[in-house]
Design a protein around this motif. Sequence first.
Motif, PDB file in Angstrom:
ATOM      1  N   TYR A  92       0.564  -1.345   0.152  1.00 24.43           N
ATOM      2  CA  TYR A  92      -0.209   0.184  -0.304  1.00 24.43           C
ATOM      3  C   TYR A  92       0.779   1.088  -0.106  1.00 24.43           C
ATOM      4  O   TYR A  92       0.890   2.024  -0.726  1.00 24.43           O
ATOM      5  N   GLU A  93       1.866   1.444   0.744  1.00 27.60           N
ATOM      6  CA  GLU A  93       2.836   2.372   0.969  1.00 27.60           C
ATOM      7  C   GLU A  93       3.650   2.527  -0.616  1.00 27.60           C
ATOM      8  O   GLU A  93       3.731   3.831  -0.602  1.00 27.60           O
ATOM      9  N   ARG A 102       2.153   7.240  -6.499  1.00 30.44           N
ATOM     10  CA  ARG A 102       1.674   8.625  -7.088  1.00 30.44           C
ATOM     11  C   ARG A 102       2.080   9.704  -6.793  1.00 30.44           C
ATOM     12  O   ARG A 102       2.287  10.830  -7.691  1.00 30.44           O
ATOM     13  N   ARG A 103       3.408  10.029  -5.452  1.00 28.83           N
ATOM     14  CA  ARG A 103       3.794  11.201  -5.036  1.00 28.83           C
ATOM     15  C   ARG A 103       4.767  11.686  -5.988  1.00 28.83           C
ATOM     16  O   ARG A 103       5.035  12.515  -6.454  1.00 28.83           O
ATOM     17  N   THR A 104       5.610  10.569  -6.389  1.00 30.63           N
ATOM     18  CA  THR A 104       6.399  10.209  -7.214  1.00 30.63           C
ATOM     19  C   THR A 104       6.239  11.049  -8.618  1.00 30.63           C
ATOM     20  O   THR A 104       6.809  10.836  -9.666  1.00 30.63           O
ATOM     21  N   PRO A 140       1.013   3.567 -12.070  1.00 34.61           N
ATOM     22  CA  PRO A 140       0.465   2.199 -10.223  1.00 34.61           C
ATOM     23  C   PRO A 140       0.588   1.589 -11.115  1.00 34.61           C
ATOM     24  O   PRO A 140       0.575   0.833 -12.165  1.00 34.61           O
ATOM     25  N   PRO A 141      -0.199   0.083  -9.687  1.00 38.22           N
ATOM     26  CA  PRO A 141      -0.009  -1.287 -10.117  1.00 38.22           C
ATOM     27  C   PRO A 141      -1.763  -1.039 -11.055  1.00 38.22           C
ATOM     28  O   PRO A 141      -2.100  -0.442 -10.881  1.00 38.22           O
ATOM     29  N   GLU A 160      -3.729  11.211   2.999  1.00 37.51           N
ATOM     30  CA  GLU A 160      -3.755  11.512   1.749  1.00 37.51           C
ATOM     31  C   GLU A 160      -5.110  11.249   0.895  1.00 37.51           C
ATOM     32  O   GLU A 160      -5.826  10.147   1.764  1.00 37.51           O
ATOM     33  N   PRO A 161      -5.076  11.835  -0.373  1.00 39.17           N
ATOM     34  CA  PRO A 161      -6.587  11.315  -0.739  1.00 39.17           C
ATOM     35  C   PRO A 161      -6.316  10.502  -1.304  1.00 39.17           C
ATOM     36  O   PRO A 161      -5.563   9.594  -1.843  1.00 39.17           O
ATOM     37  N   PRO A 162      -8.030   9.804  -1.556  1.00 40.72           N
ATOM     38  CA  PRO A 162      -7.845   7.656  -1.503  1.00 40.72           C
ATOM     39  C   PRO A 162      -7.204   7.604  -3.124  1.00 40.72           C
ATOM     40  O   PRO A 162      -7.446   8.698  -4.198  1.00 40.72           O
ATOM     41  N   LEU A 163      -6.839   6.650  -2.713  1.00 37.02           N
ATOM     42  CA  LEU A 163      -6.203   5.716  -4.026  1.00 37.02           C
ATOM     43  C   LEU A 163      -7.368   5.718  -5.492  1.00 37.02           C
ATOM     44  O   LEU A 163      -7.672   4.609  -5.150  1.00 37.02           O
TER      45      LEU A 163
END
Length: 261
Positions: A103-104, A110-112, A116-117, A188-191
């Motif tokens: 998860y992290e 996302r931050r970088t 995404p998977p 953080e905002p939802p994934l």
Amino acid sequence: MTVAASAVPERVVLAARPQAALRLYCVPPAGAGPECYLRWAPLLPPWIEPCSVALPGRGTRAAEPSLTDPAYLSARLAAVLDDWTDPRPYAVFGHSAGALLAYEATRHLRRTHGRPPSLLAVSSLSAPHIDAYSAGLPPRLTAGLEGIRELVGPIPDQLLADARLMAAACTPLLADCLLLLHYRHHPEPPLDVPLALYGGEHDPVTSVPDLQAWNDLVTTPTRVQLFPGGHTYLQTETKALVDRLTETLDPALYARAAATA
């Protein structure tokens, strides 16, 4: 804290399938190495290439110092998942402490602005934002063998009879418990990533409501899928779990491909 440059997760390809459409990364549970997923390889279809990660202090890297900083490990795991040399889609599955790292790592990507998977699958771990780790782990760590059995399942007699072997087996487990206890969730905002939730019907460590709470962290909620057994159900329900995950991966792969086209 100074961390050696070599203290990073390493990709382990469980069965090389260069023509596969998707890579599936399986992050090991607390105290374990990638070998715990070896039985998955023959159960997965040819279009999935099964991979795992070897973490310092666990499995075949048990001689190395264990790392217990979840932010450091998840950032390095993200670099393994988003492999710029391999453009294929990928999914990530994490069981127990491995679910937190998966998860992290996804949030770090996302931050970088990483890739995404296609699917984030988490198993047998309470959602990280409800602060269940600090409440649930200490009582088990102070409960002796019964508490350890709840976390890892039956303990072989040969381990119980040899203090050195028992220490070697418990050290990486304790390291991953410390990792969970060190964790602090930052909102953080939802994934916007498809989620799959799995658990054992009689898990004394992770309740169904604690699993359902993962839905707070994504844009598209899903239902919890349960299997017979407890916290270590994936040891006895391997085929059923792999079959269910495969069914989920197929539509998740094509939905992600369509979204990024």
